[in-house]
Design a protein around this motif. Structure first.
Motif, PDB file in Angstrom:
ATOM      1  N   MET A   1       0.818  -1.195   0.000  1.00 43.73           N
ATOM      2  CA  MET A   1       0.000   0.000   0.000  1.00 43.73           C
ATOM      3  C   MET A   1       0.855   1.248   0.000  1.00 43.73           C
ATOM      4  SD  MET A   1      -1.711   2.685   2.148  1.00 43.73           S
ATOM      5  CE  MET A   1      -1.239   2.427   3.749  1.00 43.73           C
ATOM      6  N   ALA A   2       1.833   1.254   0.852  1.00 44.58           N
ATOM      7  CA  ALA A   2       2.664   2.456   0.995  1.00 44.58           C
ATOM      8  C   ALA A   2       3.280   2.863  -0.338  1.00 44.58           C
ATOM      9  CB  ALA A   2       3.740   2.235   2.040  1.00 44.58           C
ATOM     10  N   THR A   3       3.763   1.888  -1.091  1.00 42.58           N
ATOM     11  CA  THR A   3       4.427   2.197  -2.357  1.00 42.58           C
ATOM     12  C   THR A   3       3.451   2.760  -3.383  1.00 42.58           C
ATOM     13  OG1 THR A   3       5.945   0.381  -1.942  1.00 42.58           O
ATOM     14  CG2 THR A   3       5.891   1.243  -4.162  1.00 42.58           C
ATOM     15  N   ILE A   4       2.323   2.085  -3.544  1.00 43.91           N
ATOM     16  CA  ILE A   4       1.345   2.533  -4.539  1.00 43.91           C
ATOM     17  C   ILE A   4       0.793   3.900  -4.170  1.00 43.91           C
ATOM     18  CG2 ILE A   4      -0.886   2.041  -5.620  1.00 43.91           C
ATOM     19  CD1 ILE A   4      -0.327  -0.948  -5.057  1.00 43.91           C
ATOM     20  N   MET A   5       0.344   4.044  -2.943  1.00 38.25           N
ATOM     21  CA  MET A   5      -0.239   5.317  -2.528  1.00 38.25           C
ATOM     22  C   MET A   5       0.814   6.425  -2.523  1.00 38.25           C
ATOM     23  SD  MET A   5      -3.426   4.878  -2.415  1.00 38.25           S
ATOM     24  CE  MET A   5      -3.834   6.523  -1.867  1.00 38.25           C
ATOM     25  N   ALA A   6       2.024   6.108  -2.140  1.00 40.29           N
ATOM     26  CA  ALA A   6       3.096   7.116  -2.176  1.00 40.29           C
ATOM     27  C   ALA A   6       3.313   7.593  -3.602  1.00 40.29           C
ATOM     28  CB  ALA A   6       4.382   6.543  -1.592  1.00 40.29           C
ATOM     29  N   GLN A   7       3.290   6.660  -4.555  1.00 41.77           N
ATOM     30  CA  GLN A   7       3.456   7.048  -5.960  1.00 41.77           C
ATOM     31  C   GLN A   7       2.301   7.925  -6.420  1.00 41.77           C
ATOM     32  OE1 GLN A   7       3.720   3.870  -8.874  1.00 41.77           O
ATOM     33  NE2 GLN A   7       3.375   5.309 -10.546  1.00 41.77           N
ATOM     34  N   LEU A   8       1.081   7.547  -6.070  1.00 39.19           N
ATOM     35  CA  LEU A   8      -0.081   8.336  -6.483  1.00 39.19           C
ATOM     36  C   LEU A   8      -0.049   9.736  -5.865  1.00 39.19           C
ATOM     37  CD1 LEU A   8      -2.940   5.670  -6.332  1.00 39.19           C
ATOM     38  CD2 LEU A   8      -1.691   6.503  -8.348  1.00 39.19           C
ATOM     39  N   HIS A   9       0.301   9.824  -4.584  1.00 40.05           N
ATOM     40  CA  HIS A   9       0.424  11.140  -3.934  1.00 40.05           C
ATOM     41  C   HIS A   9       1.518  11.969  -4.608  1.00 40.05           C
ATOM     42  CE1 HIS A   9      -2.443  10.667  -0.687  1.00 40.05           C
ATOM     43  NE2 HIS A   9      -1.859   9.561  -0.262  1.00 40.05           N
ATOM     44  N   GLN A  10       2.650  11.328  -4.910  1.00 40.92           N
ATOM     45  CA  GLN A  10       3.755  12.052  -5.563  1.00 40.92           C
ATOM     46  C   GLN A  10       3.343  12.529  -6.948  1.00 40.92           C
ATOM     47  OE1 GLN A  10       6.790  12.969  -4.100  1.00 40.92           O
ATOM     48  NE2 GLN A  10       6.710  14.294  -5.889  1.00 40.92           N
ATOM     49  N   ASP A  11       2.637  11.680  -7.684  1.00 38.79           N
ATOM     50  CA  ASP A  11       2.131  12.103  -8.997  1.00 38.79           C
ATOM     51  C   ASP A  11       1.245  13.336  -8.853  1.00 38.79           C
ATOM     52  OD1 ASP A  11       3.411   9.987 -10.271  1.00 38.79           O
ATOM     53  OD2 ASP A  11       1.579   8.818 -10.611  1.00 38.79           O
ATOM     54  N   HIS A  12       0.398  13.344  -7.829  1.00 38.62           N
ATOM     55  CA  HIS A  12      -0.481  14.486  -7.615  1.00 38.62           C
ATOM     56  C   HIS A  12       0.315  15.743  -7.255  1.00 38.62           C
ATOM     57  CE1 HIS A  12      -4.554  12.252  -6.925  1.00 38.62           C
ATOM     58  NE2 HIS A  12      -4.025  12.000  -8.110  1.00 38.62           N
ATOM     59  N   LEU A  13       1.349  15.581  -6.451  1.00 39.39           N
ATOM     60  CA  LEU A  13       2.203  16.735  -6.134  1.00 39.39           C
ATOM     61  C   LEU A  13       2.871  17.271  -7.401  1.00 39.39           C
ATOM     62  CD1 LEU A  13       3.897  15.556  -2.807  1.00 39.39           C
ATOM     63  CD2 LEU A  13       2.218  17.400  -3.087  1.00 39.39           C
ATOM     64  N   ASN A  14       3.346  16.365  -8.237  1.00 38.76           N
ATOM     65  CA  ASN A  14       3.989  16.773  -9.490  1.00 38.76           C
ATOM     66  C   ASN A  14       2.999  17.482 -10.414  1.00 38.76           C
ATOM     67  OD1 ASN A  14       6.351  15.605  -8.549  1.00 38.76           O
ATOM     68  ND2 ASN A  14       6.057  13.705  -9.687  1.00 38.76           N
ATOM     69  N   LEU A  15       1.796  16.923 -10.532  1.00 41.40           N
ATOM     70  CA  LEU A  15       0.772  17.567 -11.361  1.00 41.40           C
ATOM     71  C   LEU A  15       0.402  18.937 -10.787  1.00 41.40           C
ATOM     72  CD1 LEU A  15      -1.445  14.463 -12.151  1.00 41.40           C
ATOM     73  CD2 LEU A  15      -0.186  15.843 -13.825  1.00 41.40           C
ATOM     74  N   SER A  16       0.304  19.027  -9.475  1.00 45.37           N
ATOM     75  CA  SER A  16      -0.005  20.311  -8.837  1.00 45.37           C
ATOM     76  C   SER A  16       1.074  21.341  -9.134  1.00 45.37           C
ATOM     77  CB  SER A  16      -0.146  20.150  -7.328  1.00 45.37           C
ATOM     78  OG  SER A  16      -1.299  19.418  -7.023  1.00 45.37           O
ATOM     79  N   ARG A  17       2.299  20.891  -9.155  1.00 40.96           N
ATOM     80  CA  ARG A  17       3.414  21.801  -9.468  1.00 40.96           C
ATOM     81  C   ARG A  17       3.274  22.350 -10.889  1.00 40.96           C
ATOM     82  NH1 ARG A  17       9.777  20.162  -9.270  1.00 40.96           N
ATOM     83  NH2 ARG A  17      10.571  22.244  -9.735  1.00 40.96           N
ATOM     84  N   LEU A  18       2.931  21.471 -11.832  1.00 40.20           N
ATOM     85  CA  LEU A  18       2.729  21.914 -13.211  1.00 40.20           C
ATOM     86  C   LEU A  18       1.528  22.849 -13.314  1.00 40.20           C
ATOM     87  CD1 LEU A  18       3.345  18.578 -15.137  1.00 40.20           C
ATOM     88  CD2 LEU A  18       4.810  20.615 -15.134  1.00 40.20           C
ATOM     89  N   LEU A  19       0.458  22.499 -12.624  1.00 47.90           N
ATOM     90  CA  LEU A  19      -0.722  23.358 -12.637  1.00 47.90           C
ATOM     91  C   LEU A  19      -0.415  24.712 -11.996  1.00 47.90           C
ATOM     92  CD1 LEU A  19      -3.442  20.721 -11.731  1.00 47.90           C
ATOM     93  CD2 LEU A  19      -3.034  21.776 -13.979  1.00 47.90           C
ATOM     94  N   GLY A  20       0.449  24.708 -11.000  1.00 49.02           N
ATOM     95  CA  GLY A  20       0.877  25.969 -10.386  1.00 49.02           C
ATOM     96  C   GLY A  20       1.592  26.867 -11.381  1.00 49.02           C
ATOM     97  N   VAL A  21       2.405  26.272 -12.229  1.00 47.11           N
ATOM     98  CA  VAL A  21       3.088  27.044 -13.284  1.00 47.11           C
ATOM     99  C   VAL A  21       2.043  27.640 -14.226  1.00 47.11           C
ATOM    100  CG1 VAL A  21       4.595  26.858 -15.305  1.00 47.11           C
ATOM    101  CG2 VAL A  21       5.255  25.755 -13.159  1.00 47.11           C
TER     102      VAL A  21
END
Length: 184
Positions: A1-21
């Motif tokens: 669980m930790a790995t999958i959810m960590a990846q999904l959360h990280q993807d969301h952080l990355n997408l948020s960073r792009l959306l912030g730009v």
């Protein structure tokens, strides 16, 4: 669980960073600056390439599994899967608009600003829904053994922008992210 959810959360952080730009660029556009269509194209291409073809299908596998095993939450998971389809369709339509502009199609600036704002808002709303409602539900309900079962169903792929190696088609966007992080 930790790995999958960590990846999904990280993807969301990355997408948020792009959306912030994009949100920052949107504010500049509203202030009268000319748009950097190549940057917008790069962000949208990344979302089509990574989010819509890898990240969302990964989530959909998890949601389908969860809907099968937790039918009381099936409606929530089905709604988010349908949202993925709508987002992919809307993202491709926006991508087409940007590509047409780069091919010299004339689009009024007010229309472009409105479509960009809709795109950014739709993406943020989706991320917030998943982070605020869906992910906590997954983390509460799915057992460690079930996460292992889900993991066997998943295919992995390195993120072409935020992964260990930046893909050639995203180097310009990567440089922009570096310079934006210095400004913001």
């Amino acid at each position: 669980m930790a790995t999958i959810m960590a990846q999904l959360h990280q993807d969301h952080l990355n997408l948020s960073r792009l959306l912030g730009v994009l949100k920052h660029k949107l504010a500049l556009l509203k202030g009268g600056e000319r748009p950097n269509y190549l940057l917008v194209q790069d962000v949208v291409a990344y979302i089509v390439d990574y989010a819509d073809t890898y990240h969302h299908p990964l989530e959909d596998v998890i949601y389908q599994y969860s809907a099968e095993h937790y039918p009381e939450y099936q409606e929530i998971f089905n709604e988010v899967e349908q949202e993925h389809q709508k987002i992919a369709q809307d993202t491709r339509a926006f991508q087409e608009l940007v590509q047409n502009i780069l091919l010299d199609a004339i689009v009024p600036m007010a229309q472009f600003i409105e479509r960009l704002e809709q795109f950014v808002n739709q993406q943020y709303a989706h991320l917030n829904r998943e982070e605020g409602r869906v992910f906590p539900l997954l983390e509460r309900t799915i057992s460690t053994a079930q996460w292992q079962e889900i993991e066997q169903r998943l295919q992995s792929r390195e993120d072409p922008l935020f992964g260990e190696n930046v893909a050639d088609e995203y180097k310009r966007l990567y440089r922009e992210l570096i310079s934006e992080s210095e400004i913001i």
